[in-house]
Motif scaffolding. Structure first.
Motif, PDB file in Angstrom:
ATOM      1  N   GLN A   1       0.828  -1.208   0.000  1.00  0.00           N
ATOM      2  CA  GLN A   1       0.000   0.000   0.000  1.00  0.00           C
ATOM      3  C   GLN A   1       0.861   1.257   0.000  1.00  0.00           C
ATOM      4  OE1 GLN A   1      -2.655  -0.242   3.296  1.00  0.00           O
ATOM      5  NE2 GLN A   1      -3.746  -2.028   2.490  1.00  0.00           N
ATOM      6  N   VAL A   2       1.892   1.241   0.818  1.00  0.00           N
ATOM      7  CA  VAL A   2       2.773   2.405   0.876  1.00  0.00           C
ATOM      8  C   VAL A   2       3.426   2.646  -0.481  1.00  0.00           C
ATOM      9  CG1 VAL A   2       4.831   3.371   1.953  1.00  0.00           C
ATOM     10  CG2 VAL A   2       3.212   2.088   3.325  1.00  0.00           C
ATOM     11  N   ILE A   3       3.860   1.543  -1.099  1.00  0.00           N
ATOM     12  CA  ILE A   3       4.516   1.677  -2.399  1.00  0.00           C
ATOM     13  C   ILE A   3       3.534   2.158  -3.461  1.00  0.00           C
ATOM     14  CG2 ILE A   3       5.585   0.362  -4.263  1.00  0.00           C
ATOM     15  CD1 ILE A   3       6.923  -1.330  -2.095  1.00  0.00           C
ATOM     16  N   LEU A   4       2.317   1.654  -3.423  1.00  0.00           N
ATOM     17  CA  LEU A   4       1.316   2.088  -4.394  1.00  0.00           C
ATOM     18  C   LEU A   4       0.967   3.557  -4.203  1.00  0.00           C
ATOM     19  CD1 LEU A   4      -0.904  -1.085  -4.505  1.00  0.00           C
ATOM     20  CD2 LEU A   4       0.303  -0.046  -6.428  1.00  0.00           C
ATOM     21  N   ASP A   5       0.980   4.001  -2.948  1.00  0.00           N
ATOM     22  CA  ASP A   5       0.770   5.422  -2.701  1.00  0.00           C
ATOM     23  C   ASP A   5       1.892   6.238  -3.321  1.00  0.00           C
ATOM     24  OD1 ASP A   5      -1.579   5.146  -1.393  1.00  0.00           O
ATOM     25  OD2 ASP A   5      -0.725   5.255   0.620  1.00  0.00           O
TER      26      ASP A   5
END
Lengths: 245, 245
Positions: B143-147
Motif C-alpha cells: 500500500q505504501v509503495i502504491l501510494d
DNA sequence: CGACTATTTGAAGCACGTCAAACATTGTGG
DNA sequence: CCACAATGTTTGACGTGCTTCAAATAGTCG
C-alpha cells in the motif's frame, strides 16, 4: 555519469522477473528458479484471456478497478486527461506488465490498446484470494509494481530535466530495448507522434522536428509502416546528452 | 474536471493506511482495524531508531540498499543527479513513508534529510523475514509503495502538462495537505526554492517569481522563517488552472 | 483513385531559462 | 547584542527552446 544509465537499466529486466533464491517460486506447476509474470501459470489459469483491437479501451481513469490485467501481447497506453484536453501518458505497458493495482478501488489512468492486445483479466477479489493462497505471487506482483515505479521515476527525470531532443532519444532507445530489434536492427514504433508527445510532455510538432533532425544526422533511419532503425543503439543512448546539431 | 483532483486525493490518505476489513491486521500487538506504517509496532520493534540532522544523507543513489527506512518524523528528499549537475527531486518523504524498497539491491535515489529526521532502519534481510512471518506486513508495504507510485504519477502529470504557475500551486497545495495547517491556516515550508524547483522541473528564479506573483495576488501570504498561509486552500487548489494574471 | 488522417515543415510568439545584481535572512565571532 | 560574512531569495533585462498557428506533404484505407 548519466543517471538514466548510472544504475542497471530496469528496462532490460522488466520482462524477466527472476526470483531471488530465498524467494523461490513455490507454485505447484512452477518449480523453476525463475517465474516471470507473463509466464506465471497461476495467473494464466486463474484469469480469463481477453483480446482487444487497436484503439479499444481496457478501462477508464477513475472507474471502479474490479479487474486487473496481465498484458500477454501487444502494447497498452495508460494516460491521464486534464479537463481542458491536455493529456499525459503515464506509461506504455508491454507483455509481462500488469494493469493496474491500486489501493483505492479506482483505476489511476485510462488504458487503451495501441496495437491488438491479448491480456489475462482477473477479478481483484479472485486475485487477493490467490495471493493469500500462493504467497510467492505477492512478491512477484510487488516486483512488477516496483519496476513500474522505477520506470515512472525515469520518465519523471526525463520530463523534469532533459531537453526535448534528449527526451526523444531516451524514448526511442528505451522503446527499442523493450521491443527488441530484428537482425537488421529494426523495430516497430507503434506509438503515434501524439502518443510520444504526450508521453514526453512535448507537442507533436516538436517530436516530429526532432525525429527529422535525428534522421538527417544519420542517428536513426525510418522505414515504411513505422519501422525504425537505430544503427548504433549503444552510441545513441550514450549520446543522449550531446545534442544533435 | 481536473485530473489532479478528479480522483480521491491520495495525499490526504498517505499517512492513514487503513486496512480493508478482509485484510485485517493480525499483529499480536495490533488487533486494531487500522494499522498505519508509521504506527506499526512490528516495524518499530524490529528496527533501530536513528536520527539525522538537517542535510545528512541517509543513503546515496546507486549504493547497495541494505537498509530500508521508515520515516517517523521530519522530511526526507529523494533526488537523482545527472552527470552535468542537473537534479530531479523524485519525492519528499513524510512521516509514515518508507524509503526505499526496490527489486535490485541498489537505492534508486539519494535520500537527504531536509529537516531533523528520525527514522526506523531495518535491514532488508530482516524485513524479508518479517514479511514472511507477518503476512499482513507485505500488504501494508504494498500500500505504501502504491501510494508512492500514485504520487509519482501526479508529479509526472504536473511536469508534463502543467504550466509553471500551475506546478507551483500544485506543489504548495499538496504540501499544505501533507503537513497540515495550524489554527491560522499556516504551515512550514521546509523546502528551499532550489528543492521546489528541482521537484517541479523549473529554475529557482521561476519558482521565486511565481511565489511573488501569488503573494501579490493575495493567494498566499509569507510569514517569517518560511511559514506560509494559504487563506483559501479549496479555492487555491481549484484555481490551479486559472492563471494568476 | 480519392477522402481522410497523420506527419512534416515553416514562421512567429511567448513562457521559461540564463545571466546579473540587489536584497533578505541566517549564522558566527567579537 | 551587534557587525559581517555567507548563503538564500528576489527582481530585472535579455535570450532561446519549445509552442502555436498555419499550410504542405505523405501515408492509409475505403
Amino acid at each position: 555519469m548519466y543517471a538514466l544509465h548510472e544504475t542497471r537499466d530496469p528496462i532490460e529486466l522488466r520482462n524477466v522477473h527472476t526470483l531471488k533464491s530465498n524467494d523461490e517460486c513455490g507454485h505447484a506447476d512452477c518449480g523453476k528458479a525463475a517465474c516471470t509474470s507473463d509466464f506465471c501459470p497461476v495467473i494464466h489459469e486463474a484469469g480469463k484471456s481477453k483480446t482487444f483491437a487497436k484503439g479499444d479501451v481496457l478501462f477508464w481513469d477513475g472507474d471502479e478497478s474490479d479487474y486487473l490485467y496481465l498484458v500477454v501481447s501487444g502494447i497498452v497506453r495508460g494516460s491521464k486527461l486534464l479537463g481542458d484536453g491536455r493529456r499525459q501518458v503515464a506509461r506504455f505497458a508491454f507483455p509481462g506488465d500488469i494493469l493496474e493495482y491500486r489501493r483505492q478501488w479506482n483505476y489511476p489512468y485510462t488504458a487503451e490498446a495501441i496495437t491488438p492486445v491479448t491480456a489475462i483479466a482477473i477479478s481483484r477479489q479472485r486475485f487477493e484470494q490467490l495471493m493469500s493462497r500462493v504467497p510467492c505471487l505477492r512478491g512477484l506482483v510487488m516486483q512488477v509494481i516496483l519496476d513500474e515505479l522505477e520506470g515512472t521515476r525515469e520518465q519523471l527525470l526525463a520530463l523534469g530535466r532533459l531537453s526535448a531532443t534528449e527526451r526523444v532519444a531516451y524514448f526511442l532507445s528505451s522503446t527499442a530495448r523493450h521491443l527488441g530489434r530484428d537482425s537488421e536492427g529494426a523495430f516497430d514504433l507503434p506509438m503515434s507522434r501524439q502518443d510520444i508527445a504526450d508521453y514526453l510532455g512535448l507537442t507533436i510538432e516538436t517530436v516530429s522536428r526532432i525525429i527529422s533532425k535525428l534522421k538527417r544526422a544519420g542517428k536513426i533511419r525510418l522505414l515504411p509502416s513505422g519501422r525504425i532503425i537505430i544503427p548504433d543503439l549503444e552510441e545513441f543512448s550514450d549520446d543522449l546528452l550531446a545534442d544533435v546539431a
